[in-house]
Write an enzyme that holds these catalytic residues in place. Structure first.
Site, PDB file in Angstrom:
ATOM      1  N   LYS A  28       0.828  -1.212   0.000  1.00  0.00           N
ATOM      2  CA  LYS A  28       0.000   0.000   0.000  1.00  0.00           C
ATOM      3  C   LYS A  28       0.868   1.272   0.000  1.00  0.00           C
ATOM      4  O   LYS A  28       2.084   1.204   0.208  1.00  0.00           O
ATOM      5  CB  LYS A  28      -0.931  -0.044   1.214  1.00  0.00           C
ATOM      6  CG  LYS A  28      -1.946  -1.199   1.161  1.00  0.00           C
ATOM      7  CD  LYS A  28      -2.911  -1.117   2.346  1.00  0.00           C
ATOM      8  CE  LYS A  28      -3.944  -2.230   2.299  1.00  0.00           C
ATOM      9  NZ  LYS A  28      -4.935  -2.089   3.403  1.00  0.00           N
ATOM     10  N   TYR A  53     -12.698  -1.656  -3.209  1.00  0.00           N
ATOM     11  CA  TYR A  53     -13.155  -1.779  -1.820  1.00  0.00           C
ATOM     12  C   TYR A  53     -14.674  -1.616  -1.700  1.00  0.00           C
ATOM     13  O   TYR A  53     -15.172  -1.259  -0.623  1.00  0.00           O
ATOM     14  CB  TYR A  53     -12.440  -0.760  -0.932  1.00  0.00           C
ATOM     15  CG  TYR A  53     -11.009  -1.148  -0.592  1.00  0.00           C
ATOM     16  CD1 TYR A  53     -10.731  -2.227   0.250  1.00  0.00           C
ATOM     17  CD2 TYR A  53      -9.939  -0.434  -1.100  1.00  0.00           C
ATOM     18  CE1 TYR A  53      -9.439  -2.583   0.577  1.00  0.00           C
ATOM     19  CE2 TYR A  53      -8.623  -0.786  -0.771  1.00  0.00           C
ATOM     20  CZ  TYR A  53      -8.385  -1.858   0.069  1.00  0.00           C
ATOM     21  OH  TYR A  53      -7.101  -2.209   0.403  1.00  0.00           O
ATOM     22  N   ARG A  59      -2.433 -14.369   4.891  1.00  0.00           N
ATOM     23  CA  ARG A  59      -3.076 -13.612   5.973  1.00  0.00           C
ATOM     24  C   ARG A  59      -2.302 -13.780   7.289  1.00  0.00           C
ATOM     25  O   ARG A  59      -2.165 -12.838   8.064  1.00  0.00           O
ATOM     26  CB  ARG A  59      -4.531 -14.064   6.155  1.00  0.00           C
ATOM     27  CG  ARG A  59      -5.454 -13.805   4.968  1.00  0.00           C
ATOM     28  CD  ARG A  59      -5.851 -12.370   4.791  1.00  0.00           C
ATOM     29  NE  ARG A  59      -6.555 -11.819   5.915  1.00  0.00           N
ATOM     30  CZ  ARG A  59      -7.253 -10.678   5.879  1.00  0.00           C
ATOM     31  NH1 ARG A  59      -7.337  -9.971   4.745  1.00  0.00           N
ATOM     32  NH2 ARG A  59      -7.852 -10.224   6.937  1.00  0.00           N
ATOM     33  N   THR A  73      -5.398  -6.726  10.920  1.00  0.00           N
ATOM     34  CA  THR A  73      -5.656  -5.458  10.217  1.00  0.00           C
ATOM     35  C   THR A  73      -5.043  -4.283  10.972  1.00  0.00           C
ATOM     36  O   THR A  73      -4.435  -3.395  10.373  1.00  0.00           O
ATOM     37  CB  THR A  73      -7.177  -5.259  10.083  1.00  0.00           C
ATOM     38  OG1 THR A  73      -7.735  -6.415   9.454  1.00  0.00           O
ATOM     39  CG2 THR A  73      -7.493  -4.016   9.273  1.00  0.00           C
ATOM     40  N   ARG A 133       2.623  -6.513   8.935  1.00  0.00           N
ATOM     41  CA  ARG A 133       1.964  -5.312   9.453  1.00  0.00           C
ATOM     42  C   ARG A 133       2.581  -4.863  10.782  1.00  0.00           C
ATOM     43  O   ARG A 133       2.724  -3.670  11.023  1.00  0.00           O
ATOM     44  CB  ARG A 133       0.458  -5.555   9.574  1.00  0.00           C
ATOM     45  CG  ARG A 133      -0.243  -5.453   8.214  1.00  0.00           C
ATOM     46  CD  ARG A 133      -1.663  -5.943   8.274  1.00  0.00           C
ATOM     47  NE  ARG A 133      -2.431  -5.560   7.079  1.00  0.00           N
ATOM     48  CZ  ARG A 133      -3.612  -6.075   6.769  1.00  0.00           C
ATOM     49  NH1 ARG A 133      -4.170  -6.978   7.547  1.00  0.00           N
ATOM     50  NH2 ARG A 133      -4.243  -5.665   5.686  1.00  0.00           N
ATOM     51  N   ASN A 144      -1.898   0.332   6.619  1.00  0.00           N
ATOM     52  CA  ASN A 144      -1.389  -0.898   7.230  1.00  0.00           C
ATOM     53  C   ASN A 144      -0.533  -1.739   6.290  1.00  0.00           C
ATOM     54  O   ASN A 144      -0.487  -2.956   6.401  1.00  0.00           O
ATOM     55  CB  ASN A 144      -2.531  -1.694   7.853  1.00  0.00           C
ATOM     56  CG  ASN A 144      -3.568  -2.121   6.845  1.00  0.00           C
ATOM     57  OD1 ASN A 144      -3.451  -1.802   5.669  1.00  0.00           O
ATOM     58  ND2 ASN A 144      -4.574  -2.853   7.287  1.00  0.00           N
ATOM     59  N   GLU A 155      -9.876 -10.158  -7.310  1.00  0.00           N
ATOM     60  CA  GLU A 155      -8.920  -9.053  -7.135  1.00  0.00           C
ATOM     61  C   GLU A 155      -7.763  -9.157  -8.123  1.00  0.00           C
ATOM     62  O   GLU A 155      -7.278  -8.137  -8.634  1.00  0.00           O
ATOM     63  CB  GLU A 155      -8.417  -9.042  -5.686  1.00  0.00           C
ATOM     64  CG  GLU A 155      -9.524  -8.667  -4.708  1.00  0.00           C
ATOM     65  CD  GLU A 155      -9.176  -8.892  -3.246  1.00  0.00           C
ATOM     66  OE1 GLU A 155     -10.032  -8.602  -2.404  1.00  0.00           O
ATOM     67  OE2 GLU A 155      -8.047  -9.349  -2.947  1.00  0.00           O
TER      68      GLU A 155
HETATM   69  N1  UDP Z   1      -9.517  -0.123   7.494  1.00  0.00           N
HETATM   70  C1  UDP Z   1      -9.541   1.110   8.151  1.00  0.00           C
HETATM   71  N2  UDP Z   1     -10.172   1.180   9.365  1.00  0.00           N
HETATM   72  C2  UDP Z   1     -10.792   0.121   9.949  1.00  0.00           C
HETATM   73  C3  UDP Z   1     -10.772  -1.119   9.281  1.00  0.00           C
HETATM   74  C4  UDP Z   1     -10.123  -1.203   8.057  1.00  0.00           C
HETATM   75  O1  UDP Z   1      -8.997   2.079   7.648  1.00  0.00           O
HETATM   76  O2  UDP Z   1     -11.349   0.265  11.046  1.00  0.00           O
HETATM   77  C5  UDP Z   1      -8.835  -0.220   6.190  1.00  0.00           C
HETATM   78  C6  UDP Z   1      -7.487  -0.944   6.285  1.00  0.00           C
HETATM   79  O3  UDP Z   1      -6.596  -0.346   5.356  1.00  0.00           O
HETATM   80  C7  UDP Z   1      -7.861  -2.351   5.876  1.00  0.00           C
HETATM   81  C8  UDP Z   1      -8.905  -2.088   4.787  1.00  0.00           C
HETATM   82  O4  UDP Z   1      -9.643  -0.973   5.293  1.00  0.00           O
HETATM   83  O5  UDP Z   1      -6.750  -3.083   5.422  1.00  0.00           O
HETATM   84  C9  UDP Z   1      -9.852  -3.233   4.512  1.00  0.00           C
HETATM   85  O6  UDP Z   1     -10.454  -3.646   5.744  1.00  0.00           O
HETATM   86  P1  UDP Z   1     -10.595  -5.197   6.092  1.00  0.00           P
HETATM   87  O7  UDP Z   1     -11.504  -5.295   7.265  1.00  0.00           O
HETATM   88  O8  UDP Z   1     -10.943  -5.955   4.867  1.00  0.00           O
HETATM   89  O9  UDP Z   1      -9.118  -5.580   6.597  1.00  0.00           O
HETATM   90  P2  UDP Z   1      -7.995  -6.508   5.920  1.00  0.00           P
HETATM   91  O10 UDP Z   1      -8.701  -7.627   5.195  1.00  0.00           O
HETATM   92  O11 UDP Z   1      -7.192  -5.628   4.993  1.00  0.00           O
HETATM   93  O12 UDP Z   1      -7.172  -7.004   7.080  1.00  0.00           O
HETATM   94 MG    MG Z   2     -10.178  -7.547   3.792  1.00  0.00          MG
END
Ligand code: UDP
Ligand code: MG
Length: 139
Positions: free
Chosen positions: A11, A51, A87, A93, A104, A114, A128
């Site tokens: 990112k 997204y 993952r 996250t 991360r 992140n 994707e």
């Molecule tokens: N995100 C954020 N705030 C939150 C949760 C998610 O800004 O409270 C952003 C973060 O960059 C994250 C992305 O939104 O990676 C997608 O969220 P997801 O829950 O899918 O998390 P991921 O699968 O990336 O761990």
């Molecule tokens: Mg996700």
């Protein structure tokens, strides 16, 4: 049936902070093969589409603004159990909750910035990957 591919983006914070090489090193060391890779910058339309599943979430606007703020590196990765193993490699996250040694934990700035994306299912990995790569780039 589980497939052996996942999709990732390094990112804008990871690219801006000079972490491309270190993150790719960790990805390779964890046994992933890079199938396809390129640097791009997402438009607002791109980020909103990628997204779209989060469009009703309170952080959506901030997420789109952040993801369009600079270049990203997108890639398709191959390994047995790729989605789940990736993952695990990237961690939670929120980097404050990510396990020691995860990408991360080591490189993310915040829950929004992140460092890396990782697909959450085989189905989404395929969707994707097709969003970012054509058949000519996807070996
Ligand atoms: N995100 C954020 N705030 C939150 C949760 C998610 O800004 O409270 C952003 C973060 O960059 C994250 C992305 O939104 O990676 C997608 O969220 P997801 O829950 O899918 O998390 P991921 O699968 O990336 O761990
Ligand atoms: Mg996700």
């Amino acid at each position: 049936m589980a497939t052996n591919r996942t999709f990732t983006m390094l990112k804008p914070d990871a690219v801006q902070n000079g972490h491309i090489g270190a993150i790719l090193e960790k990805i390779n060391a964890a046994g992933f093969r890079i199938v396809a890779m390129k640097m791009t910058q997402l438009s607002k339309v791109d980020a909103e589409a990628f997204y779209a599943i989060h469009s009703e979430r309170p952080f959506f606007g901030e997420l789109v603004e952040y993801m369009t703020s600079g270049p990203i590196v997108s890639a398709i990765l191959e390994k047995d159990n790729a989605v789940d193993d990736f993952r695990t490699l990237i961690g939670a996250t929120n980097p404050a909750e990510a396990a020691e040694g995860t990408i991360r934990k080591m490189y993310a700035e915040s829950i929004a910035a992140n460092a890396v994306h990782g697909s959450d299912s085989d189905e989404n990995a395929a969707i994707e990957s097709a969003f970012h790569f054509s058949g000519r780039e996807n070996f």
